[in-house]
Design a protein around this motif. Structure first.
Motif, short mmCIF file in Angstrom:
data_model
loop_
_atom_site.label_atom_id
_atom_site.label_comp_id
_atom_site.label_asym_id
_atom_site.label_seq_id
_atom_site.Cartn_x
_atom_site.Cartn_y
_atom_site.Cartn_z
N LEU A 158 -10.95 13.02 -5.25
CA LEU A 158 -11.31 14.37 -4.79
C LEU A 158 -10.65 15.44 -5.66
N TRP A 159 -9.38 15.19 -6.00
CA TRP A 159 -8.62 16.18 -6.77
C TRP A 159 -8.58 15.84 -8.27
N VAL A 171 -0.15 9.09 -6.16
CA VAL A 171 -1.07 10.22 -6.11
C VAL A 171 -0.29 11.53 -6.21
N GLY A 172 0.84 11.60 -5.51
CA GLY A 172 1.66 12.80 -5.55
C GLY A 172 2.30 13.05 -6.91
N GLU A 202 -7.29 6.05 1.60
CA GLU A 202 -6.88 7.46 1.63
C GLU A 202 -6.45 7.94 0.24
N SER A 203 -5.71 7.09 -0.45
CA SER A 203 -5.14 7.49 -1.74
C SER A 203 -6.22 7.57 -2.82
N ASN A 250 -9.38 8.13 -2.35
CA ASN A 250 -10.20 9.31 -2.06
C ASN A 250 -9.52 10.59 -2.53
N LEU A 251 -8.24 10.73 -2.19
CA LEU A 251 -7.53 11.96 -2.54
C LEU A 251 -7.45 12.13 -4.06
N GLY A 266 0.81 -1.23 0.00
CA GLY A 266 0.00 0.00 0.00
C GLY A 266 0.83 1.27 0.00
N GLY A 267 2.10 1.16 0.28
CA GLY A 267 2.94 2.35 0.45
C GLY A 267 3.21 3.12 -0.83
N GLY A 268 3.04 2.47 -1.97
CA GLY A 268 3.27 3.16 -3.24
C GLY A 268 2.11 4.04 -3.67
N GLU A 318 -3.95 3.29 3.57
CA GLU A 318 -3.37 4.07 2.47
C GLU A 318 -4.10 3.86 1.15
N PRO A 358 0.14 6.43 -2.14
CA PRO A 358 0.23 7.88 -1.91
C PRO A 358 1.28 8.54 -2.79
N VAL A 359 2.37 7.86 -3.04
CA VAL A 359 3.43 8.42 -3.88
C VAL A 359 2.92 8.60 -5.31
#
Lengths: 326, 325
Positions: free
Chosen positions: B164-165, B126-127, B157-158, B160-161, B119-121, B154, B123-124
């Motif tokens: 959302l964006w 997303v960024g 969270e990812s 959704n983010l 799961g750690g990848g 994650e 958020p990255v």
């Protein structure tokens, strides 16, 4: 020199960064419409718009990780985490990604990420909003950990952090936000050197962050007792400016380390070990530590005061050490 | 059934799947010889996913993968010798040997790992997509992860983010049915990954991950949607891992019969059969393909064997970008 509060200094730094570099953007919980939990970003949404001042969901891991990704993708993100206690929800991204990617990839990627967060106690917000965990973060190679204690550093270290190619974690002591000081706009602010905030010859009080002001007050009281204390502000915990610590100890021959973290495994323990390793023969007595009591920080004022390092405890620790001088 | 794609393209898909399989079979052999150590997670059985999916991306797109990423890296174009050297831990590896099997990186090909925290990848990724959006770039970020990752915060969270964006990120779930040894239905009250994605506001669909053409088609469609500025998209590839989770796995959590059943759906065997049926593959073609792959892998092993170890003096190099620390 102008007068400014710590929070105004942070805001001035944010504003200057946003104006100066189109790659810079700010994201975090309530940084936009609310204006920041500590009001550091008030007005920035109106000035810079929602693309660059981004309110996030309460998803610390996702938005810190997104900061890492955005940094990898060519941006200069500033991520605000409301408090250090909340940053624990993002530890995976911080420890496993931000700190490792450069080395683990064989040097192919840099992560120019700035993460700011509030730390520390003293405001009666109890055990899930008051801890000082910057010492934990300082344990991790691959990131830089700084603790601005003055308004000049609050602004200047943020701007300096944005020039770094690697992740920088800025710990702002929550108690400092409303305090006022002289903002030196012309100061050349670095991220690496400790600063002697008060020169003295009898003892070195080594500290950082919110504890600096307690140490300075203790030094004033000690002056009245004919003890001339030098006060060292570490400013950066990683990298640690060991040579400035050792130079001070070589002069005073005594050291008291003040750290709002818990004593066991504290950053003060690291400073103490550095002094043992590099300055043992300069010492006239054992290195002393003033740290927080080993309890979750409690809510009632009298208990919180008793748990945190305070001026009286610093004075006492110094007197104990200096008593032995011949 | 008739041929849905041209012969050259079809043969290339087969060749790529075979290339991944043979590379990994060799890696397993080298592991038992002690040439490769640590964890080695094989992709064998899942090749149709990477091969089909990667047809949808350009070199401009970014890729974030997992610790089971040998296939994606080979497809991305990182030379087999560079990857084999990384498995050996040699300095001519794609991460100077510092990452090994789980941490392939290739900046020149926008390959951002090789992430080994489940799961750690996400958020990255997303960024990376956020950076593209803020810079007005139209490229996308593709993020592979397994079914185990959907249990992580994650993941939610990812998604959704990103939704959302409205970020240009493609979430690619390689559902091989087991989070290491725990079956999806044994750890998720809602085992349908597409429903989870939809609950986060992300368009999602499931695809047969053993069918390379179906994977390609679905991924191209999803990528087109993402490129069109419609926000993220999730694909759940239903697939199966034929080998152990890593090299230390007694496989107590599944039956031999189950594995055998899935092997009947081997994506390579099936696609090979289709191509023969469509009369675009002869035994000679296949033999030539195998020979070329064998030569490539032999050369890769030689490159790894000949590669130097990173000098111990460089141990702390690149902890930071600037060397004064």
């Amino acid at each position: 020199m102008t007068k400014a509060t710590y929070r105004e200094a942070v805001r001035a730094g944010l504003r200057e960064a946003l104006l100066g570099d189109p790659r810079v953007f700010l994201m975090g919980e309530d940084v936009g419409r609310y204006g920041g939990a500590y009001a550091c970003s008030r007005g920035l949404l109106e000035e810079f718009g929602p693309e660059r001042i981004r309110d996030t969901p309460l998803s610390e891991s996702a938005f810190v990780g997104a900061g890492i990704g955005a940094a990898l993708g060519g941006m200069r993100p500033i991520v605000e985490v409301m408090t250090v206690n909340f940053s624990l929800l993002a530890l995976d991204q911080i420890v496993n990604n931000a700190a490792t990617i450069r080395h683990m990839s064989g040097g192919q990627f840099s992560v120019p990420l700035v993460v700011r967060m509030a730390t520390g106690g003293g405001r009666q917000v109890a055990a899930q909003h008051s801890h000082s965990l910057e010492g934990w973060y300082a344990h991790i190679p691959g990131i830089k950990v700084v603790t601005p204690a003055t308004v000049t550093d609050a602004k200047g270290m943020l701007l300096a952090a944005l020039k770094e190619p690697d992740p920088v974690f800025i710990f702002e002591h929550a108690y400092l936000y409303p305090t006022e000081g002289e903002l030196d706009e012309s100061a050349m602010v670095d991220l690496t050197r400790a600063a002697v905030r008060r020169s003295g010859r009898d003892v070195s009080i080594v500290t950082f962050g919110g504890s600096l002001w307690k140490a300075l007050e203790a030094a004033d009281r000690l002056a009245g007792q004919n003890i001339d204390a030098e006060v060292l502000d570490l400013r950066s915990l990683r990298p640690l400016d060991t040579s400035t610590i050792l130079a001070s100890v070589a002069k005073t021959h005594r050291a008291v380390v003040v750290d709002e973290g818990w004593r066991t495994g504290s950053f003060a323990a690291e400073v103490s070990a550095q002094i043992m390793e590099g300055g043992f023969y300069d010492l006239d007595g054992p290195v002393a530590r003033v740290c927080s009591a080993e309890v979750p920080i409690p809510y009632p004022k009298h208990l919180e005061d008793a748990a945190l390092p305070n001026v009286a405890a610093i004075v006492q620790a110094v007197r104990q050490l200096v008593k032995s001088r011949g | 059934m008739s041929l849905e794609i041209d012969r050259t393209k079809a043969l290339d898909l087969l060749r790529q799947m075979l290339r991944i399989r043979r590379f990994e079979e060799k890696a397993a052999e080298l592991y038992s010889l002690g040439k490769i150590r640590g964890f080695l997670h094989l992709y064998i059985g899942e090749e149709a996913v990477a091969v089909g999916a990667m047809q949808a991306f350009t070199q401009e797109d970014a890729l974030v993968a997992t610790y089971r990423e040998h296939g994606q890296a080979l497809l991305r174009g990182t030379p087999a010798g560079t990857l084999m050297a990384e498995l050996y831990g040699k300095a001519n590896g794609c991460a100077r040997g510092r990452g090994g099997s789980m941490h392939f990186f290739d900046a020149s090909r926008r390959f951002y790992g090789g992430m080994a925290i489940v799961g750690g990848g996400l958020p990255v990724a997303v960024g990376l997509a956020l950076a593209d959006k803020l810079q007005g770039k139209t490229r996308l970020t593709a993020c592979f992860f397994g079914d185990g990752a959907v249990a992580e915060g994650e993941f939610h969270e990812s998604l959704n983010l990103a939704a959302l964006w409205k970020l240009p990120v493609l979430f690619l779930c390689e559902n091989n049915r087991y989070a290491m040894g725990t079956a999806l239905a044994r750890h998720q009250a809602q085992p349908d990954v597409t429903l989870k994605a939809q609950a986060e506001g992300v368009a999602a669909e499931a695809v047969d991950g053993m069918d390379v053409l179906a994977v390609e088609k679905a991924t191209k469609r999803a990528a087109e949607s993402v490129r069109g500025g419609n926000g993220p998209y999730l694909l759940e590839y239903r697939t199966y891992r034929f080998r152990a989770h890593s090299m230390y796995d007694a496989e107590l959590y599944r039956t031999k019969e189950e594995v055998e059943q899935w092997k009947q759906r081997d994506p390579i065997v099936i696609f090979e059969g289709q191509l023969r049926e469509w009369k675009c593959l002869t035994s000679e073609d296949l033999a030539a393909m195998e020979a070329a792959i064998a030569a490539e892998i032999a050369a890769a092993v030689a490159e790894a064997e000949a590669g130097p170890w990173e000098p111990v003096e460089d141990l702390t190099k690149d902890v930071y970008t600037s060397e004064q620390f």
